[in-house]
Write an enzyme that holds these catalytic residues in place. Structure first.
Site, short mmCIF file in Angstrom:
data_model
loop_
_atom_site.label_atom_id
_atom_site.label_comp_id
_atom_site.label_asym_id
_atom_site.label_seq_id
_atom_site.Cartn_x
_atom_site.Cartn_y
_atom_site.Cartn_z
N LYS A 192 5.57 -2.57 10.51
CA LYS A 192 7.51 -1.35 9.43
C LYS A 192 5.59 -0.47 9.35
O LYS A 192 5.24 -0.69 8.39
CB LYS A 192 7.49 -2.05 8.84
CG LYS A 192 8.88 -1.27 8.84
CD LYS A 192 9.14 -0.84 6.79
CE LYS A 192 8.87 0.17 6.02
NZ LYS A 192 8.80 1.20 6.33
N GLU B 205 -4.41 6.05 -9.91
CA GLU B 205 -4.56 6.38 -8.44
C GLU B 205 -4.01 7.89 -8.17
O GLU B 205 -2.97 8.05 -8.46
CB GLU B 205 -4.68 5.32 -7.65
CG GLU B 205 -4.56 5.70 -6.06
CD GLU B 205 -4.18 4.85 -5.40
OE1 GLU B 205 -2.93 3.93 -5.39
OE2 GLU B 205 -4.91 4.40 -4.74
N GLU C 224 -3.36 -4.82 0.47
CA GLU C 224 -4.65 -4.03 0.07
C GLU C 224 -3.90 -3.08 -0.18
O GLU C 224 -3.07 -2.62 -0.29
CB GLU C 224 -4.98 -3.15 1.11
CG GLU C 224 -5.42 -4.66 2.84
CD GLU C 224 -6.71 -4.96 2.01
OE1 GLU C 224 -8.01 -4.34 1.24
OE2 GLU C 224 -7.75 -5.97 2.92
N CYS D 163 -7.26 5.06 -0.18
CA CYS D 163 -7.87 4.37 -1.50
C CYS D 163 -8.91 3.98 -2.06
O CYS D 163 -9.62 3.52 -2.63
CB CYS D 163 -6.77 2.78 -0.68
SG CYS D 163 -7.81 1.93 1.12
P1 NAD Z 1 3.84 2.61 -0.34
O1 NAD Z 1 3.52 1.47 -1.55
O2 NAD Z 1 5.30 3.54 -0.97
O3 NAD Z 1 4.32 2.09 0.83
C1 NAD Z 1 3.16 1.28 1.81
C2 NAD Z 1 4.58 0.84 2.80
O4 NAD Z 1 5.72 -0.34 1.83
C3 NAD Z 1 5.37 1.67 3.18
O5 NAD Z 1 5.65 1.68 4.52
C4 NAD Z 1 6.54 1.54 2.21
O6 NAD Z 1 7.88 2.58 3.42
C5 NAD Z 1 6.97 0.13 2.29
N1 NAD Z 1 8.44 -0.12 1.37
C6 NAD Z 1 7.72 0.18 0.19
N2 NAD Z 1 8.65 -0.81 -0.19
C7 NAD Z 1 8.76 -1.33 0.04
C8 NAD Z 1 8.87 -3.22 -0.44
N3 NAD Z 1 10.48 -2.26 -1.03
N4 NAD Z 1 8.75 -4.11 0.22
C9 NAD Z 1 8.72 -3.78 1.29
N5 NAD Z 1 7.81 -2.50 2.12
C10 NAD Z 1 8.14 -2.28 1.08
O7 NAD Z 1 2.83 3.41 -0.87
P2 NAD Z 1 1.98 4.65 0.30
O8 NAD Z 1 2.87 6.14 -1.01
O9 NAD Z 1 2.83 4.60 2.22
O10 NAD Z 1 0.60 4.86 0.45
C11 NAD Z 1 -0.21 5.09 -0.62
C12 NAD Z 1 -1.37 3.41 -1.29
O11 NAD Z 1 -1.33 2.82 -0.48
C13 NAD Z 1 -1.76 4.30 -2.22
O12 NAD Z 1 -1.91 3.57 -3.42
C14 NAD Z 1 -2.92 3.81 -1.42
O13 NAD Z 1 -4.00 2.89 -2.49
C15 NAD Z 1 -2.59 2.35 -0.89
N6 NAD Z 1 -3.23 2.25 0.24
C16 NAD Z 1 -4.31 0.50 0.22
C17 NAD Z 1 -5.25 0.39 1.86
C18 NAD Z 1 -6.27 -0.62 1.15
O14 NAD Z 1 -6.92 -1.20 2.00
N7 NAD Z 1 -6.52 -1.15 0.01
C19 NAD Z 1 -5.21 2.19 2.42
C20 NAD Z 1 -4.85 2.89 2.06
C21 NAD Z 1 -3.88 2.69 1.16
#
Ligand code: NAD
Length: 450
Positions: A152, A352, A227, A261
């Site tokens: 997803k 962040e 992650e 990230c």
């Molecule tokens: P997000 O947490 O808003 O969304 C990530 C994914 O989760 C999306 O596909 C979203 O649709 C889904 N999602 C949202 N709510 C959900 C729920 N209740 N249940 C299941 N899935 C759900 O993150 P974002 O805004 O897309 O990405 C940015 C974040 O990702 C930042 O905090 C960044 O640090 C983190 N990130 C971490 C890494 C790592 O490897 N540690 C890498 C890239 C990004």
């Protein structure tokens, strides 16, 4: 219908019908049906199919890179490098899977050995900042281990994940093995997390959503790897090669417009060289070309959405030490911004930002550098700069972070483990370590008594 937007122009590049729980359930069912056959495909055939997929990605590289750039707003040169990494990831896991060894353990009366068994159907949930890359970090080891998957992607940047699924079919990876469902996280993601037929969730995203995933997975005791966010420290000692440290610091935080990230969004600098370093940092940041992500010379594009731009702007309320320029008019632009000196207690140093804003923070000595670097709920990445190798390694060992570079600002390699300490999550992606997260250890004892 949902419009997929180009963040550099605010124009719709595609209209998509978003999936709901029904489509998600159908995808899980397809993955469940495909699983026994995929599990039983021989290791060499599985590797051959993954290699074929890597080859198709290489053939389609320019198209995939353009798609990623138009959907995420990242510079085309970055997208090309990311596509190359995606192909390398599949090549790596094609070669790794027959080296994911078990053990033989000395016991009495027989032999004892371990197998690595696939988990079954695995749910992969990915964010919008590196859509294709992060999908591949999960798909490579998951498929190599013999799992089937439901991926997803983030609903605002789903295009390259959808294209990857098409290429997997072209590579003759059987139908049902790699399923992509594009829909809202709060509905489709949540259904995937709670689904009784899904054995594991591999999630990359925010710490806040990561928390809800841990809770949602508890009902079915799913395996989870997370992650999550970061607030990484780039620690610069007075005895560092300041030209190198200042030269690489801008891209380490403004790359991907700061939506990374691993962004070194806190630069900790020893007080005796603080002003010198900030001057050099400003001079180096001035060299970053901000603009049209499809132009070959661009190094920083727009932010992914208006919402992200507004969030980033909320962190810059006082006077910046320096702020660059960004295009005006259409597009979600925000200029590179340097804040200095900042206290580690300020909101911009604690949260962040996920945008092109860096906080430069002074420290007095080694002990304070370690204390400040660790004074954050996160622990994903970071750097230590010093020509004193022993000190650099001492400090590195004391910083609670999953990935640290000495005299470098790089974080990610195909063959090395990547993941966080503390609230940056747990589990490791990439390298051989990732294979452990997509398989269970089975211990077998066999009696050799007559
Ligand atoms: P997000 O947490 O808003 O969304 C990530 C994914 O989760 C999306 O596909 C979203 O649709 C889904 N999602 C949202 N709510 C959900 C729920 N209740 N249940 C299941 N899935 C759900 O993150 P974002 O805004 O897309 O990405 C940015 C974040 O990702 C930042 O905090 C960044 O640090 C983190 N990130 C971490 C890494 C790592 O490897 N540690 C890498 C890239 C990004």
């Amino acid at each position: 219908m949902k419009s997929v937007i180009n963040p550099a122009t605010e124009e719709a590049i595609e209209e998509l019908e978003l999936a709901g729980p029904e489509e998600l359930n159908a995808a899980v069912e397809a993955a469940k049906t495909a699983w026994p056959k995929w599990r039983d495909v021989s290791i060499s055939d599985r590797a051959r199919l993954l290699r074929r997929l890597a080859g198709l990605i290489e053939d389609d590289a320019e198209h995939l890179a353009r798609l990623e750039t138009r959907n995420v707003g990242k510079p085309i040169s970055d997208s090309r490098a990311e596509v190359a990494m995606v192909a390398d990831v599949f090549h790596f896991y094609a070669g790794a899977i027959d080296k994911h060894y078990g053990e033989t353990i000395p016991v009495e009366g027989g032999v004892d050995f371990t197998f690595r068994e696939p988990l079954g159907v695995v749910g992969l949930i990915t964010p919008w900042n590196f859509p294709m890359n992060i999908a591949s970090w999960k798909l490579g080891p998951a498929l190599a281990c013999g799992n089937t998957v439901v991926l997803k992607p983030a609903e605002i940047t789903p295009l390259t994940a959808m294209r990857l699924a098409g290429l997997a079919l072209e590579a003759e990876i059987p139908e049902g093995v790699l399923n992509v469902v594009v829909g809202p996280g709060s509905v489709v993601g949540k259904t995937l997390v709670e689904h009784p037929d899904v054995a594991k969730i591999a999630f990359t995203g925010s710490t806040e959503v990561g928390r809800s995933i841990m809770k949602g997975a508890a009902g079915t005791i799913k395996r989870v790897t997370l992650e999550l966010g970061g607030k990484s420290a780039n620690v610069v000692f007075a005895d560092a090669d300041l030209d190198k440290a200042a030269g690489s610091a801008p891209i380490a935080v403004f790359g991907n417009a700061g939506q990374d990230c691993c962004a070194r969004s806190r630069i900790l600098v020893e007080t005796s060289v603080f002003d010198t370093f900030v001057d050099r940092l400003i001079n180096e940041t001035k060299k970053i070309t901000v603009g049209d992500p499809e132009s070959e010379s661009t190094q920083m594009g727009p932010l992914v959405s208006a919402q992200q731009r507004d969030t980033v702007a909320s962190y810059v309320d006082g006077e910046a030490a320096w702020q660059g320029e960004a295009p005006s008019g259409r597009g979600y632009w925000f200029p590179p911004t340097i804040l200095a000196p900042v206290s580690n207690d300020d909101r911009v140093a604690r949260e962040e930002v996920f945008g092109p804003v860096v906080a430069v923070i002074p420290f007095h000595d080694e002990a304070e550098a370690i204390e400040l670097a660790n004074d954050t709920p996160y622990g994903l990445s970071g750097s230590v700069w010093s020509k004193d190798g022993a000190k650099a390694l001492r400090v590195t060992r004391r910083i609670d972070s999953g990935v640290i570079s000495i005299n470098s600002n790089t974080s990610v390699r195909v063959s090395t483990p990547f993941g966080g300490f503390k609230q940056s999550g747990f589990g490791r992606e990439l390298g051989m370590h990732a294979l452990d997260g997509y398989s269970e250890v089975k211990n077998v004892y066999m009696s050799t008594e007559a």
